[in-house]
Design a protein around this motif. Structure first.
Motif, short mmCIF file in Angstrom:
data_model
loop_
_atom_site.label_atom_id
_atom_site.label_comp_id
_atom_site.label_asym_id
_atom_site.label_seq_id
_atom_site.Cartn_x
_atom_site.Cartn_y
_atom_site.Cartn_z
N LYS A 33 8.05 -43.95 13.58
CA LYS A 33 6.64 -43.75 13.95
C LYS A 33 5.73 -44.73 13.23
O LYS A 33 4.79 -45.28 13.83
N TYR A 34 6.00 -44.98 11.95
CA TYR A 34 5.12 -45.82 11.14
C TYR A 34 5.67 -47.23 10.90
O TYR A 34 5.03 -48.02 10.21
N GLY A 35 6.83 -47.53 11.48
CA GLY A 35 7.37 -48.87 11.35
C GLY A 35 7.79 -49.22 9.93
O GLY A 35 7.61 -50.37 9.50
N LEU A 36 8.36 -48.26 9.21
CA LEU A 36 8.79 -48.51 7.84
C LEU A 36 10.06 -49.36 7.85
O LEU A 36 10.72 -49.52 8.88
N ASN A 37 10.41 -49.88 6.67
CA ASN A 37 11.50 -50.86 6.62
C ASN A 37 12.75 -50.33 5.96
O ASN A 37 13.46 -51.08 5.28
N GLY A 38 13.05 -49.05 6.15
CA GLY A 38 14.31 -48.53 5.67
C GLY A 38 14.16 -47.21 4.95
O GLY A 38 13.09 -46.58 4.93
N VAL A 39 15.28 -46.78 4.35
CA VAL A 39 15.33 -45.52 3.62
C VAL A 39 16.12 -45.72 2.33
O VAL A 39 16.91 -46.66 2.20
N ALA A 40 15.89 -44.81 1.38
CA ALA A 40 16.62 -44.85 0.11
C ALA A 40 16.96 -43.42 -0.29
O ALA A 40 16.06 -42.58 -0.41
N ALA A 41 18.25 -43.15 -0.46
CA ALA A 41 18.71 -41.78 -0.73
C ALA A 41 18.91 -41.56 -2.23
O ALA A 41 19.52 -42.38 -2.91
N TRP A 42 18.39 -40.44 -2.69
CA TRP A 42 18.72 -39.97 -4.04
C TRP A 42 19.60 -38.74 -3.86
O TRP A 42 19.13 -37.69 -3.44
N ALA A 43 20.88 -38.85 -4.19
CA ALA A 43 21.55 -40.02 -4.74
C ALA A 43 22.88 -40.16 -4.01
O ALA A 43 23.30 -39.30 -3.22
N LEU A 44 23.60 -41.26 -4.30
CA LEU A 44 24.80 -41.60 -3.55
C LEU A 44 25.85 -40.51 -3.60
O LEU A 44 26.39 -40.12 -2.56
N ASP A 45 26.14 -40.00 -4.78
CA ASP A 45 27.21 -39.00 -4.87
C ASP A 45 26.71 -37.58 -4.62
O ASP A 45 27.44 -36.62 -4.79
N TYR A 46 25.45 -37.43 -4.20
CA TYR A 46 24.93 -36.12 -3.80
C TYR A 46 25.12 -35.90 -2.30
O TYR A 46 24.85 -34.82 -1.79
N SER A 47 25.55 -36.94 -1.59
CA SER A 47 25.48 -36.92 -0.14
C SER A 47 26.75 -36.38 0.50
O SER A 47 27.71 -36.00 -0.17
N LYS A 48 26.74 -36.39 1.83
CA LYS A 48 27.91 -36.02 2.61
C LYS A 48 27.96 -36.94 3.83
O LYS A 48 26.93 -37.46 4.27
N PRO A 49 29.13 -37.17 4.38
CA PRO A 49 29.29 -38.16 5.46
C PRO A 49 28.39 -37.92 6.66
O PRO A 49 27.93 -38.88 7.29
N GLU A 50 28.12 -36.65 6.99
CA GLU A 50 27.32 -36.36 8.17
C GLU A 50 25.91 -36.96 8.07
O GLU A 50 25.33 -37.38 9.08
N MET A 51 25.38 -37.01 6.87
CA MET A 51 24.02 -37.55 6.70
C MET A 51 24.01 -39.05 7.00
O MET A 51 23.09 -39.57 7.65
N TRP A 52 25.01 -39.75 6.55
CA TRP A 52 25.07 -41.19 6.78
C TRP A 52 25.32 -41.51 8.25
O TRP A 52 24.87 -42.54 8.75
N GLN A 53 26.01 -40.63 8.93
CA GLN A 53 26.22 -40.84 10.35
C GLN A 53 24.91 -40.71 11.12
O GLN A 53 24.64 -41.47 12.05
N VAL A 54 24.06 -39.77 10.70
CA VAL A 54 22.74 -39.62 11.32
C VAL A 54 21.91 -40.88 11.09
O VAL A 54 21.25 -41.38 12.01
N ILE A 55 21.95 -41.39 9.88
CA ILE A 55 21.21 -42.63 9.58
C ILE A 55 21.74 -43.78 10.42
O ILE A 55 20.97 -44.55 11.01
N ASN A 56 23.04 -43.89 10.49
CA ASN A 56 23.67 -44.98 11.25
C ASN A 56 23.30 -44.90 12.73
O ASN A 56 23.10 -45.94 13.39
N ASN A 57 23.18 -43.69 13.26
CA ASN A 57 22.89 -43.52 14.68
C ASN A 57 21.41 -43.69 15.02
O ASN A 57 21.05 -43.89 16.18
N ASN A 58 20.54 -43.62 14.00
CA ASN A 58 19.10 -43.56 14.29
C ASN A 58 18.27 -44.65 13.61
O ASN A 58 17.04 -44.66 13.77
N LEU A 59 18.89 -45.54 12.88
CA LEU A 59 18.16 -46.67 12.30
C LEU A 59 18.83 -47.98 12.71
O LEU A 59 20.03 -48.03 12.87
#
Length: 525
Positions: free
Chosen positions: A499-525
């Protein structure tokens, strides 16, 4: 009848005299001082003239955002920043051609000096007793002689006749009138008989040539690693920021927890490493270092030296918990560090919080300066609530995040902003011990939150206001509440990136995540 006619004649003569008086007066008098795109911003006391050489009041220039500068009172030194360069002006008699100080200790800067240094930002014209600063203008030429007026739409406010083929500087246009300058006079002209020869627009904030879309994750280290275990390579991830460098409070040197195996692993998989450099979140230590010029320079030198030694492609500046009175000197640190980083072709990102009224966690950031002197600005859009006394609720509700984005865009272009994402949440507990109510809260990584929800068969509903799923359950005398960070809340935030034309995302933190979240990012950015 004759008396009436005589009265009419006398009245007409009197009216004609008034018109002639104001007509002549308007030709003889015009505003003088400092003008910005045709508007008077400083009276004559904003200019001093020595040997036909003009100097402009320093405070007038800074108040109107015409100088990117810092004045070191202790050393009587001005630092001017322009086009990735830093210029130093010592206020002493030797530099009288550059700067002057009047009897009231008001500082004035030479127009000749500014013209040489700032010609890419705006144009300076010293004409007669006035100085004209021009950022947005067009050059025109008139085919026929025309009049310059003090105000538009009035034939009785003529102030000068403009001969044909004169150079006219146009600032604004309103219907059939323009606001413009001819020589040392500013006024209004009719658009008839005018042709444009050149148009000049103000430059925006300094643009970087390094900005790809950053899909980033901080990698949180609590101690110095001795071995490296290869982690998963998530889709879309192209930057990792290990927290390897904090200031040692005893030596005031940066710790170096870097691992070459780590650097090689991510580099070989086309993921850049931008380690984080923090201030150890210590306001006293930070204040002492920043306010000492030698210590401040030493800190910058350490960052550059470590980055070059370890071959970092970029760096992440994570300075938090700083006294508000250090806002200006922290901005100086950011400017100077960026100039050095740029020389070495090191990408520089800077973390900021969402704008709030907290002096030490938000107000100390000079977001405009940070936006100018960085390649990326990472908005840490989380920790809306951290403790029960802040109120029980989500750590990053969607409206709060959107307000934070809009607020930052007042200072930083969207093309530099990276949206911080929480890959954690908080589990809130309301404990009722026989009428004595207390509260507790626990931060949970995403897999831990999922495990708690599943183990307790917590019912899930969608919180429309927060823009995310919500769970609640009563177990004995404890009420548990959780606003869930999952694919739903993540997708809503990614929609804000678009919506605002931002230039990316930054997750806090790498080992807090799960694969499903990265798949959403991959599919939508």
């Amino acid at each position: 009848m004759k008396k009436r006619m005589a009265l009419i004649v006398v009245s007409l003569i009197f009216l004609l005299m008034i018109i002639i008086y104001f007509f002549v007066k308007s030709q003889d008098e015009h505003a003088q001082g400092v003008f910005l795109d045709g508007h008077l911003i400083g009276e004559m006391d904003s200019i001093i003239t020595i040997n036909n050489h003009h100097y402009i009041a320093y405070d007038l220039l800074t108040e109107n955002d015409l100088l990117d500068t810092y004045f070191d009172v202790n050393n009587s030194t001005l630092y001017l920043y322009q086009d990735y360069q830093k210029f130093t002006v010592v206020l002493d008699k030797k530099n009288g051609a550059v700067a002057q100080i009047d009897e009231n200790d008001r500082i004035y800067i030479s127009t000749n000096y500014l013209t040489g240094k700032l010609e890419d930002s705006y144009k300076l014209n010293s004409t007669g007793s006035s100085v004209f600063i021009e950022k947005n203008y067009s050059k025109l030429v008139n085919d026929k002689a025309i009049w310059l007026y003090d105000s538009p739409r009035s034939i009785f406010n003529r102030c000068a006749k403009i001969q044909a083929n004169s150079v006219i500087i146009q600032y604004e246009i309103d219907g059939e009138w323009i606001l413009g300058r001819v020589g040392n006079q500013v006024g209004y002209l009719k658009c008839l008989f005018l042709d444009t020869t050149e148009t000049v627009k103000e430059k925006g904030v300094m643009e970087s040539d390094k900005r790809k879309q950053a899909i980033m994750a901080w990698d949180f280290f609590t101690r110095q690693p001795t071995i490296f275990e290869q982690g998963p390579l998530y889709p879309a991830l192209n930057v990792v920021s290990p927290t390897w460098h904090a200031i040692d409070k005893e030596t005031r040197q940066y710790k170096d927890w870097s691992l070459m195996a780590y650097l090689k692993y991510y580099s070989n998989n086309n993921i850049e490493v931008w380690p984080a450099f923090s201030n150890s979140f210590d306001p006293v230590l930070t204040s002492e270092i920043l306010n000492d010029a030698a210590s401040r320079k030493n800190l910058i030198d350490q960052i550059i030296r470590l980055s070059k030694k370890n071959g970092y492609r970029g760096i992440n500046i994570d300075f938090e918990n700083i006294y508000l009175e250090n806002k200006e000197i922290f901005a100086v640190f950011i400017r100077d560090l960026y100039l050095e980083s740029r020389k070495e072709n090191i990408i520089m990102s800077v973390d900021v919080t969402i704008l709030s009224q907290s002096p030490t966690w938000s107000l100390f950031y000079d977001r405009k300066t940070i936006g100018r002197y960085s390649d990326y600005v990472v908005l840490m859009a989380y920790d809306e609530r951290t403790r029960p006394e802040h109120g029980i609720g989500p750590i990053a509700s969607l409206p709060w995040v959107e307000t934070g984005i809009v607020g930052l865009m007042d200072f930083v272009p969207a093309s530099k902003i990276v949206l911080g994402l929480p890959f954690y949440t908080r589990l809130w507990e309301t404990i009722d011990a026989n009428g004595n109510v207390s509260y507790d809260v626990t931060a949970l990584k995403l897999p831990s939150a999922d495990a708690f929800i599943a183990a307790n068969e917590m019912g899930i509903t969608y919180d429309e206001k927060a823009g995310q799923n919500y769970g609640e359950i009563q177990i004995d005398n404890i009420k548990y509440q959780i606003w869930i960070e999952d694919e739903v809340s993540l997708l809503n935030r990614l929609m804000l990136v678009h919506k605002y034309g931002l230039n990316g995302v930054a997750a806090w933190a790498l080992d807090y995540s799960k694969p499903e979240m990265w798949q959403v990012i991959n599919n939508n950015l």
